[in-house]
Design a protein around this motif. Structure first.
Motif, PDB file in Angstrom:
ATOM      1  N   ASP A   1     -10.026  20.252  20.468  1.00  0.00           N
ATOM      2  CA  ASP A   1      -9.673  18.861  20.760  1.00  0.00           C
ATOM      3  C   ASP A   1      -8.210  18.592  20.403  1.00  0.00           C
ATOM      4  O   ASP A   1      -7.506  17.865  21.117  1.00  0.00           O
ATOM      5  N   ALA A   2      -7.759  19.175  19.295  1.00  0.00           N
ATOM      6  CA  ALA A   2      -6.364  18.990  18.881  1.00  0.00           C
ATOM      7  C   ALA A   2      -5.409  19.565  19.917  1.00  0.00           C
ATOM      8  O   ALA A   2      -4.388  18.948  20.252  1.00  0.00           O
ATOM      9  N   ILE A   3      -5.728  20.752  20.440  1.00  0.00           N
ATOM     10  CA  ILE A   3      -4.876  21.379  21.451  1.00  0.00           C
ATOM     11  C   ILE A   3      -4.790  20.506  22.701  1.00  0.00           C
ATOM     12  O   ILE A   3      -3.698  20.269  23.234  1.00  0.00           O
ATOM     13  N   ARG A   4      -5.934  20.016  23.155  1.00  0.00           N
ATOM     14  CA  ARG A   4      -5.925  19.160  24.346  1.00  0.00           C
ATOM     15  C   ARG A   4      -5.086  17.905  24.120  1.00  0.00           C
ATOM     16  O   ARG A   4      -4.304  17.495  24.989  1.00  0.00           O
ATOM     17  N   ALA A   5      -5.231  17.296  22.943  1.00  0.00           N
ATOM     18  CA  ALA A   5      -4.480  16.078  22.647  1.00  0.00           C
ATOM     19  C   ALA A   5      -2.978  16.360  22.598  1.00  0.00           C
ATOM     20  O   ALA A   5      -2.172  15.572  23.118  1.00  0.00           O
ATOM     21  N   LEU A   6      -2.598  17.484  21.991  1.00  0.00           N
ATOM     22  CA  LEU A   6      -1.175  17.796  21.862  1.00  0.00           C
ATOM     23  C   LEU A   6      -0.535  18.086  23.211  1.00  0.00           C
ATOM     24  O   LEU A   6       0.590  17.638  23.481  1.00  0.00           O
ATOM     25  N   TYR A   7      -1.230  18.834  24.060  1.00  0.00           N
ATOM     26  CA  TYR A   7      -0.670  19.088  25.384  1.00  0.00           C
ATOM     27  C   TYR A   7      -0.641  17.807  26.224  1.00  0.00           C
ATOM     28  O   TYR A   7       0.302  17.579  26.995  1.00  0.00           O
ATOM     29  N   GLY A   8      -1.660  16.950  26.061  1.00  0.00           N
ATOM     30  CA  GLY A   8      -1.653  15.682  26.770  1.00  0.00           C
ATOM     31  C   GLY A   8      -0.452  14.831  26.404  1.00  0.00           C
ATOM     32  O   GLY A   8       0.242  14.281  27.272  1.00  0.00           O
ATOM     33  N   VAL A   9      -0.152  14.745  25.113  1.00  0.00           N
ATOM     34  CA  VAL A   9       1.006  13.981  24.646  1.00  0.00           C
ATOM     35  C   VAL A   9       2.301  14.635  25.103  1.00  0.00           C
ATOM     36  O   VAL A   9       3.232  13.957  25.569  1.00  0.00           O
ATOM     37  N   SER A  10       2.390  15.958  24.991  1.00  0.00           N
ATOM     38  CA  SER A  10       3.642  16.659  25.303  1.00  0.00           C
ATOM     39  C   SER A  10       3.993  16.556  26.782  1.00  0.00           C
ATOM     40  O   SER A  10       5.163  16.340  27.142  1.00  0.00           O
ATOM     41  N   TYR A  11       3.000  16.714  27.653  1.00  0.00           N
ATOM     42  CA  TYR A  11       3.285  16.593  29.085  1.00  0.00           C
ATOM     43  C   TYR A  11       3.555  15.141  29.472  1.00  0.00           C
ATOM     44  O   TYR A  11       4.380  14.867  30.360  1.00  0.00           O
ATOM     45  N   THR A  12       2.896  14.204  28.808  1.00  0.00           N
ATOM     46  CA  THR A  12       3.192  12.800  29.058  1.00  0.00           C
ATOM     47  C   THR A  12       4.635  12.485  28.676  1.00  0.00           C
ATOM     48  O   THR A  12       5.367  11.820  29.420  1.00  0.00           O
ATOM     49  N   ALA A  13       5.065  12.973  27.505  1.00  0.00           N
ATOM     50  CA  ALA A  13       6.450  12.770  27.062  1.00  0.00           C
ATOM     51  C   ALA A  13       7.429  13.418  28.036  1.00  0.00           C
ATOM     52  O   ALA A  13       8.476  12.848  28.361  1.00  0.00           O
ATOM     53  N   HIS A  14       7.090  14.610  28.505  1.00  0.00           N
ATOM     54  CA  HIS A  14       7.941  15.326  29.472  1.00  0.00           C
ATOM     55  C   HIS A  14       8.155  14.480  30.730  1.00  0.00           C
ATOM     56  O   HIS A  14       9.300  14.310  31.192  1.00  0.00           O
ATOM     57  N   PHE A  15       7.077  13.937  31.277  1.00  0.00           N
ATOM     58  CA  PHE A  15       7.202  13.191  32.525  1.00  0.00           C
ATOM     59  C   PHE A  15       7.819  11.812  32.314  1.00  0.00           C
ATOM     60  O   PHE A  15       8.516  11.299  33.199  1.00  0.00           O
ATOM     61  N   LEU A  16       7.608  11.202  31.139  1.00  0.00           N
ATOM     62  CA  LEU A  16       8.292   9.950  30.835  1.00  0.00           C
ATOM     63  C   LEU A  16       9.796  10.155  30.794  1.00  0.00           C
ATOM     64  O   LEU A  16      10.573   9.357  31.339  1.00  0.00           O
ATOM     65  N   LEU A  17      10.238  11.227  30.137  1.00  0.00           N
ATOM     66  CA  LEU A  17      11.663  11.520  30.054  1.00  0.00           C
ATOM     67  C   LEU A  17      12.238  11.850  31.425  1.00  0.00           C
ATOM     68  O   LEU A  17      13.336  11.402  31.783  1.00  0.00           O
ATOM     69  N   LYS A  18      11.470  12.622  32.201  1.00  0.00           N
ATOM     70  CA  LYS A  18      11.938  12.977  33.544  1.00  0.00           C
ATOM     71  C   LYS A  18      12.100  11.730  34.409  1.00  0.00           C
ATOM     72  O   LYS A  18      13.045  11.625  35.210  1.00  0.00           O
ATOM     73  N   LYS A  19      11.208  10.774  34.249  1.00  0.00           N
ATOM     74  CA  LYS A  19      11.301   9.531  35.016  1.00  0.00           C
ATOM     75  C   LYS A  19      12.534   8.731  34.612  1.00  0.00           C
ATOM     76  O   LYS A  19      13.209   8.119  35.457  1.00  0.00           O
ATOM     77  N   LEU A  20      12.868   8.761  33.316  1.00  0.00           N
ATOM     78  CA  LEU A  20      14.009   7.997  32.820  1.00  0.00           C
ATOM     79  C   LEU A  20      15.344   8.683  33.107  1.00  0.00           C
ATOM     80  O   LEU A  20      16.319   8.033  33.480  1.00  0.00           O
ATOM     81  N   ALA A  21      15.381  10.014  32.918  1.00  0.00           N
ATOM     82  CA  ALA A  21      16.656  10.737  32.971  1.00  0.00           C
ATOM     83  C   ALA A  21      16.825  11.606  34.201  1.00  0.00           C
ATOM     84  O   ALA A  21      17.911  12.147  34.432  1.00  0.00           O
ATOM     85  N   GLY A  22      15.749  11.792  34.960  1.00  0.00           N
ATOM     86  CA  GLY A  22      15.842  12.648  36.143  1.00  0.00           C
ATOM     87  C   GLY A  22      15.519  14.098  35.881  1.00  0.00           C
ATOM     88  O   GLY A  22      15.285  14.879  36.802  1.00  0.00           O
ATOM     89  N   GLU A  23      15.501  14.505  34.620  1.00  0.00           N
ATOM     90  CA  GLU A  23      15.143  15.870  34.245  1.00  0.00           C
ATOM     91  C   GLU A  23      14.643  15.871  32.814  1.00  0.00           C
ATOM     92  O   GLU A  23      14.876  14.918  32.056  1.00  0.00           O
ATOM     93  N   ALA A  24      13.956  16.944  32.431  1.00  0.00           N
ATOM     94  CA  ALA A  24      13.418  17.047  31.081  1.00  0.00           C
ATOM     95  C   ALA A  24      13.243  18.515  30.730  1.00  0.00           C
ATOM     96  O   ALA A  24      12.965  19.346  31.607  1.00  0.00           O
ATOM     97  N   PRO A  25      13.415  18.890  29.457  1.00  0.00           N
ATOM     98  CA  PRO A  25      13.194  20.277  29.056  1.00  0.00           C
ATOM     99  C   PRO A  25      11.731  20.656  29.168  1.00  0.00           C
ATOM    100  O   PRO A  25      10.849  19.789  29.221  1.00  0.00           O
ATOM    101  N   ARG A  26      11.464  21.958  29.195  1.00  0.00           N
ATOM    102  CA  ARG A  26      10.103  22.449  29.321  1.00  0.00           C
ATOM    103  C   ARG A  26       9.263  22.059  28.112  1.00  0.00           C
ATOM    104  O   ARG A  26       9.787  21.836  27.009  1.00  0.00           O
ATOM    105  N   VAL A  27       7.961  22.000  28.305  1.00  0.00           N
ATOM    106  CA  VAL A  27       7.037  21.822  27.184  1.00  0.00           C
ATOM    107  C   VAL A  27       6.973  23.133  26.417  1.00  0.00           C
ATOM    108  O   VAL A  27       6.759  24.205  26.998  1.00  0.00           O
TER     109      VAL A  27
END
Length: 211
Positions: free
Chosen positions: A42-68
């Motif tokens: 469950d912890a792994i799923r939650a961490l990847y869920g947060v990390s990919y969400t953060a990735h796409f939020l940043l990409k939406k704001l800045a146009g690009e984002a570093p890899r997870v």
């Protein structure tokens, strides 16, 4: 093309090297017990869920984002007898599985690379929890500096890490250091997609000079 991992995620099989780990932003979940159990999954799923969400939020704001970045874990025990067994593992007198897994404690985490910051990561935690549809494990946002550490690459199943742990601690001694802090693992391979003998795990331990 996928960006290369930072230098600290590069290690060689059987070769102990020092790495200075800087201050980092983490999304983490604390837990206890067998890593093959539901709490760690469950912890792994939650961490990847947060990390990919953060990735796409940043990409939406800045146009690009570093890899997870890869999943990582800190491992320790609070029980004195179990700690003594873990100490014996480091010198080859016991195996990791000699310690009752019910006594294991862990912190699973994923480093969040710049330009991600605490505010955007906190936003991602809320958004990922809402998307999950059920109460996920509590994901913490924090900063952490591991400092000077020694590491090597283990290739193979997690159950067969003991010789690599021994080699790591022998290398630490040979370099004139001693371990401090908690055993650290970085999971470069995905056990859901890789055969156990092909899994790649960086074993790391923070160190300090002897004397």
């Amino acid at each position: 093309m996928t960006a290369a991992l930072p230098e600290r995620y590069r290690a060689r099989r059987g070769q102990v090297a020092l790495v200075d780990v800087p201050d980092l932003l983490l999304a983490s979940v604390d837990g206890a017990g067998d890593p093959n159990g539901p709490a760690f999954a469950d912890a792994i799923r939650a961490l990847y869920g947060v990390s990919y969400t953060a990735h796409f939020l940043l990409k939406k704001l800045a146009g690009e984002a570093p890899r997870v970045l890869p999943l990582e874990g800190l491992w320790w025990v609070d029980d004195h007898a179990a700690w003594d067994t873990f100490t014996r593992v480091a010198v080859g007198e016991a195996a990791v599985d000699d310690v009752d897994r019910a006594l294991w404690r862990w912190r699973a985490f994923i480093v969040q690379p710049a330009p991600l910051d605490e505010d955007l990561l906190a936003e991602a935690v809320v958004a990922a929890a809402a998307k999950a549809g059920e109460p996920p494990p509590a994901v913490e946002v924090s900063r952490w500096c591991e400092g000077l550490s020694a590491q090597l690459l283990h290739v193979g199943s997690y159950a067969e890490e003991t010789p690599s742990i021994v080699a790591l601690h022998e290398g630490i001694t040979a370099l004139g250091y001693r371990p401090r802090g908690r055993h650290h693992e970085i999971y470069l391979g995905d056990p859901r997609r890789s055969a156990p003998e092909k899994l790649r795990t960086i074993l790391r331990h923070p160190v300090e000079p002897v004397g």
